[in-house]
Design a protein around this motif. Structure first.
Motif, PDB file in Angstrom:
ATOM      1  N   ARG A  11      26.581 -18.147  13.280  1.00  0.00           N
ATOM      2  CA  ARG A  11      27.682 -18.192  14.618  1.00  0.00           C
ATOM      3  C   ARG A  11      27.051 -20.057  14.366  1.00  0.00           C
ATOM      4  NH1 ARG A  11      27.603 -19.469  19.282  1.00  0.00           N
ATOM      5  NH2 ARG A  11      25.829 -18.630  19.660  1.00  0.00           N
ATOM      6  N   ARG A  12      26.738 -20.485  14.708  1.00  0.00           N
ATOM      7  CA  ARG A  12      25.306 -21.647  15.228  1.00  0.00           C
ATOM      8  C   ARG A  12      25.450 -22.737  14.174  1.00  0.00           C
ATOM      9  NH1 ARG A  12      20.430 -19.070  18.255  1.00  0.00           N
ATOM     10  NH2 ARG A  12      21.170 -18.949  20.085  1.00  0.00           N
ATOM     11  N   ASN A  17      31.644 -21.838  19.207  1.00  0.00           N
ATOM     12  CA  ASN A  17      31.274 -21.073  20.117  1.00  0.00           C
ATOM     13  C   ASN A  17      31.054 -19.230  20.569  1.00  0.00           C
ATOM     14  OD1 ASN A  17      34.202 -19.982  21.250  1.00  0.00           O
ATOM     15  ND2 ASN A  17      34.545 -22.487  22.353  1.00  0.00           N
ATOM     16  N   LYS A  18      30.827 -18.917  20.826  1.00  0.00           N
ATOM     17  CA  LYS A  18      31.512 -16.645  20.916  1.00  0.00           C
ATOM     18  C   LYS A  18      32.765 -16.395  20.475  1.00  0.00           C
ATOM     19  CE  LYS A  18      27.165 -15.706  22.503  1.00  0.00           C
ATOM     20  NZ  LYS A  18      26.445 -15.228  24.127  1.00  0.00           N
ATOM     21  N   ARG A  19      33.410 -17.352  21.037  1.00  0.00           N
ATOM     22  CA  ARG A  19      34.669 -17.057  21.141  1.00  0.00           C
ATOM     23  C   ARG A  19      35.559 -17.560  19.980  1.00  0.00           C
ATOM     24  NH1 ARG A  19      37.670 -13.908  24.506  1.00  0.00           N
ATOM     25  NH2 ARG A  19      36.261 -14.788  26.987  1.00  0.00           N
ATOM     26  N   GLN A  20      35.444 -18.565  19.705  1.00  0.00           N
ATOM     27  CA  GLN A  20      36.205 -19.602  18.603  1.00  0.00           C
ATOM     28  C   GLN A  20      35.584 -18.655  17.344  1.00  0.00           C
ATOM     29  OE1 GLN A  20      33.996 -23.042  18.766  1.00  0.00           O
ATOM     30  NE2 GLN A  20      36.503 -24.201  19.611  1.00  0.00           N
ATOM     31  N   VAL A  70      34.203 -27.349  20.733  1.00  0.00           N
ATOM     32  CA  VAL A  70      33.094 -26.788  20.296  1.00  0.00           C
ATOM     33  C   VAL A  70      32.876 -27.393  21.628  1.00  0.00           C
ATOM     34  CG1 VAL A  70      30.868 -26.832  18.821  1.00  0.00           C
ATOM     35  CG2 VAL A  70      33.323 -26.586  17.897  1.00  0.00           C
ATOM     36  N   LEU A  71      31.535 -26.244  22.280  1.00  0.00           N
ATOM     37  CA  LEU A  71      30.789 -26.207  23.202  1.00  0.00           C
ATOM     38  C   LEU A  71      28.958 -26.975  22.774  1.00  0.00           C
ATOM     39  CD1 LEU A  71      31.849 -23.349  25.310  1.00  0.00           C
ATOM     40  CD2 LEU A  71      32.519 -25.834  25.378  1.00  0.00           C
TER      41      LEU A  71
END
Length: 71
Positions: A11-12, A17-20, A70-71
């Motif tokens: 994911r990273r 982010n988690k939601r995306q 993107v966070l």
């Protein structure tokens, strides 16, 4: 490295982010959250499929993600 750590690294690597990430794969946000927290184990085959999809779509991935999201 366990599947939880591999999932977080995957994911990273996408910059999502988690939601995306959950929306990208059509996975409920809470399920992704449980996998990353270690509350549930994700199937190994699914992690491999997700990694394959990310790798195949990587060149166009940044075009699909808006930088402000993107966070």
């Amino acid at each position: 490295m366990d599947s939880r750590e591999q999932l977080m690294m995957l994911r990273r690597s996408t910059g999502m982010n988690k939601r995306q990430f959950a929306e990208y794969f059509g996975i409920p946000y809470r399920t992704l959250q449980d996998w990353e927290l270690g509350n549930r184990r994700m199937p190994e085959y699914l992690l491999k499929l997700m990694a394959y999809k990310v790798e195949m779509e990587r060149p166009g991935m940044l075009q699909k993600i808006h930088p402000e999201e993107v966070l």
